[in-house]
Scaffold this motif. Structure first.
Motif, PDB file in Angstrom:
ATOM      1  N   GLU A  33      -3.113  17.698  -2.999  1.00  0.00           N
ATOM      2  CA  GLU A  33      -4.513  17.835  -3.421  1.00  0.00           C
ATOM      3  C   GLU A  33      -4.808  17.004  -4.664  1.00  0.00           C
ATOM      4  OE1 GLU A  33      -4.950  22.069  -3.832  1.00  0.00           O
ATOM      5  OE2 GLU A  33      -4.899  22.389  -1.648  1.00  0.00           O
ATOM      6  N   ARG A  34      -3.937  17.087  -5.656  1.00  0.00           N
ATOM      7  CA  ARG A  34      -4.184  16.375  -6.912  1.00  0.00           C
ATOM      8  C   ARG A  34      -4.075  14.867  -6.757  1.00  0.00           C
ATOM      9  NH1 ARG A  34      -1.907  19.542 -12.153  1.00  0.00           N
ATOM     10  NH2 ARG A  34      -2.543  17.570 -13.075  1.00  0.00           N
ATOM     11  N   SER A  35      -3.223  14.426  -5.855  1.00  0.00           N
ATOM     12  CA  SER A  35      -3.038  12.986  -5.671  1.00  0.00           C
ATOM     13  C   SER A  35      -4.045  12.389  -4.690  1.00  0.00           C
ATOM     14  CB  SER A  35      -1.622  12.698  -5.168  1.00  0.00           C
ATOM     15  OG  SER A  35      -1.453  13.202  -3.852  1.00  0.00           O
ATOM     16  N   THR A  77       0.830  -1.204   0.000  1.00  0.00           N
ATOM     17  CA  THR A  77       0.000   0.000   0.000  1.00  0.00           C
ATOM     18  C   THR A  77       0.862   1.250   0.000  1.00  0.00           C
ATOM     19  OG1 THR A  77      -1.752  -1.171   1.184  1.00  0.00           O
ATOM     20  CG2 THR A  77      -1.816   1.238   1.251  1.00  0.00           C
ATOM     21  N   GLN A  78       1.914   1.247   0.791  1.00  0.00           N
ATOM     22  CA  GLN A  78       2.816   2.401   0.836  1.00  0.00           C
ATOM     23  C   GLN A  78       3.536   2.590  -0.496  1.00  0.00           C
ATOM     24  OE1 GLN A  78       4.988   1.072   4.296  1.00  0.00           O
ATOM     25  NE2 GLN A  78       4.066   2.682   5.573  1.00  0.00           N
ATOM     26  N   VAL A 104       3.157  13.868  -9.941  1.00  0.00           N
ATOM     27  CA  VAL A 104       4.182  14.869 -10.261  1.00  0.00           C
ATOM     28  C   VAL A 104       4.560  14.784 -11.739  1.00  0.00           C
ATOM     29  CG1 VAL A 104       6.547  15.645  -9.782  1.00  0.00           C
ATOM     30  CG2 VAL A 104       5.044  14.971  -7.905  1.00  0.00           C
ATOM     31  N   ILE A 105       4.672  13.581 -12.269  1.00  0.00           N
ATOM     32  CA  ILE A 105       4.979  13.427 -13.698  1.00  0.00           C
ATOM     33  C   ILE A 105       3.887  14.088 -14.536  1.00  0.00           C
ATOM     34  CG2 ILE A 105       5.149  11.734 -15.579  1.00  0.00           C
ATOM     35  CD1 ILE A 105       6.626   9.896 -13.523  1.00  0.00           C
ATOM     36  N   GLU A 106       2.624  13.891 -14.163  1.00  0.00           N
ATOM     37  CA  GLU A 106       1.521  14.547 -14.874  1.00  0.00           C
ATOM     38  C   GLU A 106       1.631  16.062 -14.762  1.00  0.00           C
ATOM     39  OE1 GLU A 106      -2.102  12.992 -13.210  1.00  0.00           O
ATOM     40  OE2 GLU A 106      -1.638  10.946 -13.871  1.00  0.00           O
ATOM     41  N   MET A 107       1.972  16.548 -13.581  1.00  0.00           N
ATOM     42  CA  MET A 107       2.094  17.990 -13.373  1.00  0.00           C
ATOM     43  C   MET A 107       3.243  18.571 -14.191  1.00  0.00           C
ATOM     44  SD  MET A 107       1.272  18.134  -9.282  1.00  0.00           S
ATOM     45  CE  MET A 107       1.290  19.932  -9.117  1.00  0.00           C
ATOM     46  N   LEU A 108       4.355  17.830 -14.270  1.00  0.00           N
ATOM     47  CA  LEU A 108       5.497  18.311 -15.051  1.00  0.00           C
ATOM     48  C   LEU A 108       5.178  18.368 -16.543  1.00  0.00           C
ATOM     49  CD1 LEU A 108       8.401  16.542 -13.177  1.00  0.00           C
ATOM     50  CD2 LEU A 108       8.156  19.021 -13.501  1.00  0.00           C
ATOM     51  N   HIS A 156       1.831   6.584  -6.763  1.00  0.00           N
ATOM     52  CA  HIS A 156       0.754   7.502  -7.153  1.00  0.00           C
ATOM     53  C   HIS A 156       1.223   8.955  -7.027  1.00  0.00           C
ATOM     54  CE1 HIS A 156      -3.218   9.001  -7.925  1.00  0.00           C
ATOM     55  NE2 HIS A 156      -3.283   9.578  -6.725  1.00  0.00           N
ATOM     56  N   LEU A 157       1.951   9.258  -5.968  1.00  0.00           N
ATOM     57  CA  LEU A 157       2.505  10.609  -5.807  1.00  0.00           C
ATOM     58  C   LEU A 157       3.440  10.948  -6.967  1.00  0.00           C
ATOM     59  CD1 LEU A 157       3.227  10.551  -1.974  1.00  0.00           C
ATOM     60  CD2 LEU A 157       1.656  12.129  -3.150  1.00  0.00           C
TER      61      LEU A 157
END
Length: 191
Positions: free
Chosen positions: A35-37, A4-5, A16-20, A11-12
């Motif tokens: 917020e996004r994750s 899970t971790q 970030v890859i999506e944000m970049l 997922h985090l």
């Protein structure tokens, strides 16, 4: 880490890859990643106590995605064969074009390479070791010292070209040509 971790951490990094893909590394804020994750800010900080740590890990995850694609192509037999020089140029051309498609990753690469944070340095050193191994496989038959110098020369030229390109001092075609020309100069005997 538990499964899970590991999934939450991945997922985090995916977030970030999506944000970049949308914005530069300097504009990414830890709160927005949280917020996004959908991962609590405190949890995010437990995984990555500093923004640079999160960005370095995201860069590694992005690199792993690209390496995975290359491995799939190699396994399917669709990866370029050819001479040592052709294989090395193919690899670096693909890397440079990935940066062209994601210029914020190029900016992040430059930022991370100049970081003095020990976690960032160690993370990039691990990635470099992985990438060097893949490169040396392409240079099978090249003497070890020449392969080391080729890796150093071409990699340094690529970083310098990314710096010049991301700061608007040269265009992408020139950045790519610089990397290809140094590859030809160093490995010309292996064409």
């Amino acid at each position: 880490m538990t499964d899970t971790q590991r999934d939450r951490r991945r997922h985090l990094l995916d977030t970030v890859i999506e944000m970049l893909a949308e914005t530069g590394p300097d504009r990414i804020q830890m709160r927005e990643v949280s917020e996004r994750s959908g991962v609590a800010l405190g949890t995010l900080y437990r995984y990555f106590p500093a923004k640079q740590h999160l960005l370095a890990a995201a860069m590694i995850a992005w690199n792993e995605i690209l390496a995975g694609r290359l491995a799939e192509e190699k396994a399917s037999g669709s990866r370029a064969r050819g001479s040592v020089l052709e294989r090395v140029i193919d690899l670096y051309t693909r890397q440079m074009k990935a940066f062209q498609r994601g210029p914020n990753f190029a900016r992040l690469e430059v930022e991370l390479q100049t970081s003095d944070d020990p976690y960032v340095r160690d993370t990039l050193d691990e990635r470099s070791a992985f990438n060097r191994t893949a490169l040396f496989e392409l240079m099978d038959g090249v003497p070890a010292e020449l392969a080391r110098l080729a890796s150093l020369s071409i990699g340094s030229t690529m970083l310098n070209s990314l710096v010049l390109w991301t700061t608007g001092r040269i265009g992408f075609p020139e950045a790519l040509r610089n990397v290809q020309d140094v590859s030809r100069l160093v490995l010309g005997d292996y064409a």
